[in-house]
Design a protein around this motif. Structure first.
Motif, mmCIF file in Angstrom:
data_model
loop_
_atom_site.group_PDB
_atom_site.id
_atom_site.type_symbol
_atom_site.label_atom_id
_atom_site.label_comp_id
_atom_site.label_asym_id
_atom_site.label_seq_id
_atom_site.Cartn_x
_atom_site.Cartn_y
_atom_site.Cartn_z
ATOM 1 N N LEU A 140 0.839 -1.198 0.000
ATOM 2 C CA LEU A 140 0.000 0.000 0.000
ATOM 3 C C LEU A 140 0.874 1.247 0.000
ATOM 4 C CD1 LEU A 140 -2.727 1.556 0.506
ATOM 5 C CD2 LEU A 140 -2.296 1.203 2.959
ATOM 6 N N THR A 141 0.571 2.165 -0.909
ATOM 7 C CA THR A 141 1.126 3.512 -0.852
ATOM 8 C C THR A 141 0.029 4.424 -0.343
ATOM 9 O OG1 THR A 141 2.646 3.145 -2.710
ATOM 10 C CG2 THR A 141 2.150 5.423 -2.136
ATOM 11 N N SER A 142 0.272 5.078 0.778
ATOM 12 C CA SER A 142 -0.720 5.959 1.391
ATOM 13 C C SER A 142 -0.241 7.396 1.294
ATOM 14 C CB SER A 142 -0.928 5.570 2.860
ATOM 15 O OG SER A 142 -1.850 6.444 3.483
ATOM 16 N N ALA A 143 -1.135 8.296 0.841
ATOM 17 C CA ALA A 143 -0.784 9.707 0.702
ATOM 18 C C ALA A 143 -1.924 10.563 1.238
ATOM 19 C CB ALA A 143 -0.510 10.054 -0.762
ATOM 20 N N ALA A 144 -1.562 11.608 1.975
ATOM 21 C CA ALA A 144 -2.565 12.493 2.561
ATOM 22 C C ALA A 144 -2.020 13.907 2.614
ATOM 23 C CB ALA A 144 -2.932 12.018 3.973
ATOM 24 N N ILE A 145 -2.929 14.871 2.721
ATOM 25 C CA ILE A 145 -2.532 16.272 2.800
ATOM 26 C C ILE A 145 -3.468 17.006 3.735
ATOM 27 C CG2 ILE A 145 -3.898 16.929 0.777
ATOM 28 C CD1 ILE A 145 -1.642 18.949 0.115
ATOM 29 N N GLY A 146 -2.920 17.941 4.490
ATOM 30 C CA GLY A 146 -3.697 18.830 5.323
ATOM 31 C C GLY A 146 -3.089 20.212 5.253
ATOM 32 N N ARG A 147 -3.783 21.130 4.611
ATOM 33 C CA ARG A 147 -3.268 22.482 4.393
ATOM 34 C C ARG A 147 -1.898 22.445 3.714
ATOM 35 N NH1 ARG A 147 -5.540 26.807 6.561
ATOM 36 N NH2 ARG A 147 -3.537 27.778 7.088
ATOM 37 N N PHE A 148 -0.824 22.705 4.440
ATOM 38 C CA PHE A 148 0.503 22.747 3.821
ATOM 39 C C PHE A 148 1.386 21.590 4.258
ATOM 40 C CE2 PHE A 148 -1.026 27.113 3.706
ATOM 41 C CZ PHE A 148 -0.807 27.455 2.380
ATOM 42 N N GLN A 149 0.806 20.559 4.843
ATOM 43 C CA GLN A 149 1.591 19.388 5.236
ATOM 44 C C GLN A 149 1.104 18.156 4.497
ATOM 45 O OE1 GLN A 149 1.309 16.968 9.030
ATOM 46 N NE2 GLN A 149 3.241 18.022 9.450
ATOM 47 N N GLY A 150 2.053 17.415 3.932
ATOM 48 C CA GLY A 150 1.723 16.165 3.248
ATOM 49 C C GLY A 150 2.381 14.991 3.936
ATOM 50 N N GLN A 151 1.803 13.825 3.739
ATOM 51 C CA GLN A 151 2.343 12.587 4.287
ATOM 52 C C GLN A 151 2.276 11.508 3.219
ATOM 53 O OE1 GLN A 151 -0.058 11.624 7.699
ATOM 54 N NE2 GLN A 151 0.683 13.352 8.918
ATOM 55 N N VAL A 152 3.386 10.841 2.984
ATOM 56 C CA VAL A 152 3.442 9.745 2.011
ATOM 57 C C VAL A 152 4.239 8.600 2.615
ATOM 58 C CG1 VAL A 152 4.168 9.006 -0.291
ATOM 59 C CG2 VAL A 152 3.315 11.330 0.049
ATOM 60 N N ALA A 153 3.714 7.383 2.503
ATOM 61 C CA ALA A 153 4.436 6.223 3.027
ATOM 62 C C ALA A 153 4.028 4.971 2.267
ATOM 63 C CB ALA A 153 4.150 6.025 4.522
ATOM 64 N N ASN A 154 4.961 4.048 2.172
ATOM 65 C CA ASN A 154 4.682 2.701 1.688
ATOM 66 C C ASN A 154 4.544 1.761 2.885
ATOM 67 O OD1 ASN A 154 4.756 3.273 -1.081
ATOM 68 N ND2 ASN A 154 6.970 2.993 -1.195
ATOM 69 N N PHE A 155 3.534 0.899 2.822
ATOM 70 C CA PHE A 155 3.294 -0.055 3.899
ATOM 71 C C PHE A 155 3.222 -1.467 3.333
ATOM 72 C CE2 PHE A 155 1.472 3.903 5.596
ATOM 73 C CZ PHE A 155 2.062 3.938 6.856
ATOM 74 N N ALA A 156 3.699 -2.418 4.136
ATOM 75 C CA ALA A 156 3.641 -3.836 3.768
ATOM 76 C C ALA A 156 3.313 -4.639 5.021
ATOM 77 C CB ALA A 156 4.952 -4.296 3.142
ATOM 78 N N GLY A 157 2.165 -4.347 5.606
ATOM 79 C CA GLY A 157 1.775 -5.000 6.843
ATOM 80 C C GLY A 157 1.569 -6.492 6.730
ATOM 81 N N HIS A 158 1.470 -6.983 5.498
ATOM 82 C CA HIS A 158 1.310 -8.423 5.293
ATOM 83 C C HIS A 158 2.636 -9.173 5.453
ATOM 84 C CE1 HIS A 158 2.506 -6.633 1.483
ATOM 85 N NE2 HIS A 158 2.940 -7.812 1.079
ATOM 86 N N LEU A 159 3.751 -8.429 5.494
ATOM 87 C CA LEU A 159 5.063 -9.054 5.646
ATOM 88 C C LEU A 159 5.491 -9.043 7.115
ATOM 89 C CD1 LEU A 159 6.952 -7.465 2.612
ATOM 90 C CD2 LEU A 159 5.813 -9.690 2.725
ATOM 91 N N PRO A 160 6.221 -10.055 7.543
ATOM 92 C CA PRO A 160 6.673 -10.115 8.942
ATOM 93 C C PRO A 160 7.494 -8.875 9.311
ATOM 94 C CG PRO A 160 7.070 -12.208 7.837
ATOM 95 C CD PRO A 160 6.657 -11.236 6.773
ATOM 96 N N ASP A 161 7.224 -8.359 10.498
ATOM 97 C CA ASP A 161 7.992 -7.244 11.061
ATOM 98 C C ASP A 161 7.785 -5.920 10.348
ATOM 99 O OD1 ASP A 161 9.141 -9.031 12.940
ATOM 100 O OD2 ASP A 161 10.666 -9.616 11.461
ATOM 101 N N HIS A 162 6.789 -5.827 9.462
ATOM 102 C CA HIS A 162 6.502 -4.562 8.785
ATOM 103 C C HIS A 162 5.188 -3.978 9.297
ATOM 104 C CE1 HIS A 162 9.675 -4.189 5.776
ATOM 105 N NE2 HIS A 162 9.607 -5.492 5.603
ATOM 106 N N ALA A 163 5.192 -2.669 9.517
ATOM 107 C CA ALA A 163 4.004 -1.979 10.002
ATOM 108 C C ALA A 163 2.972 -1.815 8.892
ATOM 109 C CB ALA A 163 4.394 -0.609 10.553
ATOM 110 N N CYS A 164 1.724 -1.665 9.288
ATOM 111 C CA CYS A 164 0.660 -1.308 8.360
ATOM 112 C C CYS A 164 0.181 0.109 8.694
ATOM 113 C CB CYS A 164 -0.498 -2.306 8.425
ATOM 114 S SG CYS A 164 -1.519 -2.193 9.919
ATOM 115 N N TYR A 165 -0.737 0.629 7.906
ATOM 116 C CA TYR A 165 -1.240 1.990 8.138
ATOM 117 C C TYR A 165 -1.932 2.096 9.494
ATOM 118 C CZ TYR A 165 -3.902 6.296 7.423
ATOM 119 O OH TYR A 165 -4.448 7.560 7.570
ATOM 120 N N ARG A 166 -2.613 1.028 9.926
ATOM 121 C CA ARG A 166 -3.296 1.066 11.216
ATOM 122 C C ARG A 166 -2.287 1.143 12.362
ATOM 123 N NH1 ARG A 166 -8.520 0.010 12.948
ATOM 124 N NH2 ARG A 166 -9.172 -0.748 10.900
#
Length: 261
Positions: free
Chosen positions: A146-172
């Motif tokens: 998952l590539t997650s992207a968000a914006i609020g006014r003048f701040q953006g956030q972008v991250a890749n997630f692989a929560g299905h893989l061991p030891d990797h975080a998910c968006y939750r």
């Protein structure tokens, strides 16, 4: 690849970090884009320009005149049309060699697995936490990055997630469970600068290509679990590492126990 496709992507192919092998990998990729709005529009433009072979576009909204300030794939003649349909038409005009499937619906509990199934990657640029968390949980269940992207006014956030893989975080793991509701701030209430949305959307497309080319080219690591914070006023960007939550109900033992039951 045919001669005309080779010519179209020649500037990719001459890059050692992409090359012919990488371009073929992009051509064979299937990306599901959740949200065809401010983030989705520039992301779609550069995913299509990169030659992503199959694109599924998901959005239940219609084009409004206020969208034209930042959602650059639409024109005044599109006002009132479903965004997914108008976005798909843009892709067809841009490159007949791409397969595009519009889904004029909101991702929900009843359709999420069907909508996302078969994707090599999901790029989520939607505007509410409930959908973001459902998309993340479904990606984990289906084994899709998952590539997650968000914006609020003048701040953006972008991250890749692989929560299905061991030891990797998910968006939750990042936002927790507190936002299982339609409670995001809105552009209508807070305002948004069109160019800032474009910056975040194009960075998300670049980040998605890191995942798609992983193992096929040398574009760089997917950077799973690293959140990139983009400050448009400074301007600046800084990375933030997201730790896997061992109690996460999206990718932790609780999810695996529920699936086993």
């Amino acid at each position: 690849m045919t001669a005309d496709r080779l010519g179209r992507f020649a500037r990719h192919i001459v890059l050692p970090e992409v090359g012919g092998v990488g371009q073929v990998a992009l051509d064979k990729s299937h990306v599901v884009l959740v949200g065809c709005g401010g983030i989705g529009s520039p992301s779609l433009q550069y995913l299509a320009a990169a030659g992503i072979g199959r694109l599924t576009l998901v959005d239940d909204d219609v084009v409004d005149v206020s969208n034209l300030q930042r959602q650059t794939i639409y024109t005044p003649s599109d006002v009132g049309r479903p965004k997914a349909e108008a976005a798909a038409d843009w892709v067809r005009r841009f490159d007949l060699g791409l397969e595009v499937d519009p889904v004029m619906a909101r991702v929900g509990d009843g359709n999420a697995p069907d909508v996302l199934s078969g994707a090599d990657l999901v790029l989520d640029g939607c505007d509410n936490f409930a959908t973001r968390l459902l998309v993340s949980d479904t990606c984990v269940a289906l084994g899709i990055p998952l590539t997650s992207a968000a914006i609020g006014r003048f701040q953006g956030q972008v991250a890749n997630f692989a929560g299905h893989l061991p030891d990797h975080a998910c968006y939750r793991c990042f936002v927790g469970d507190a936002f299982d509701a339609v409670d995001c701030d809105t552009c209508a209430a807070d305002g948004v600068l069109g160019a800032m949305v474009g910056m975040v959307g194009t960075f998300a497309a670049m980040h998605a290509m890191r995942v798609l080319l992983s193992g096929h080219a040398a574009l760089g690591e997917p950077q799973f679990g690293t959140l990139h914070l983009i400050d448009g006023l400074a301007p600046s960007m800084r990375p933030l590492r997201i730790a896997k939550d061992p109690a996460c109900r999206g990718c932790g033992p609780e999810r695996h126990s529920a699936n086993a039951a």
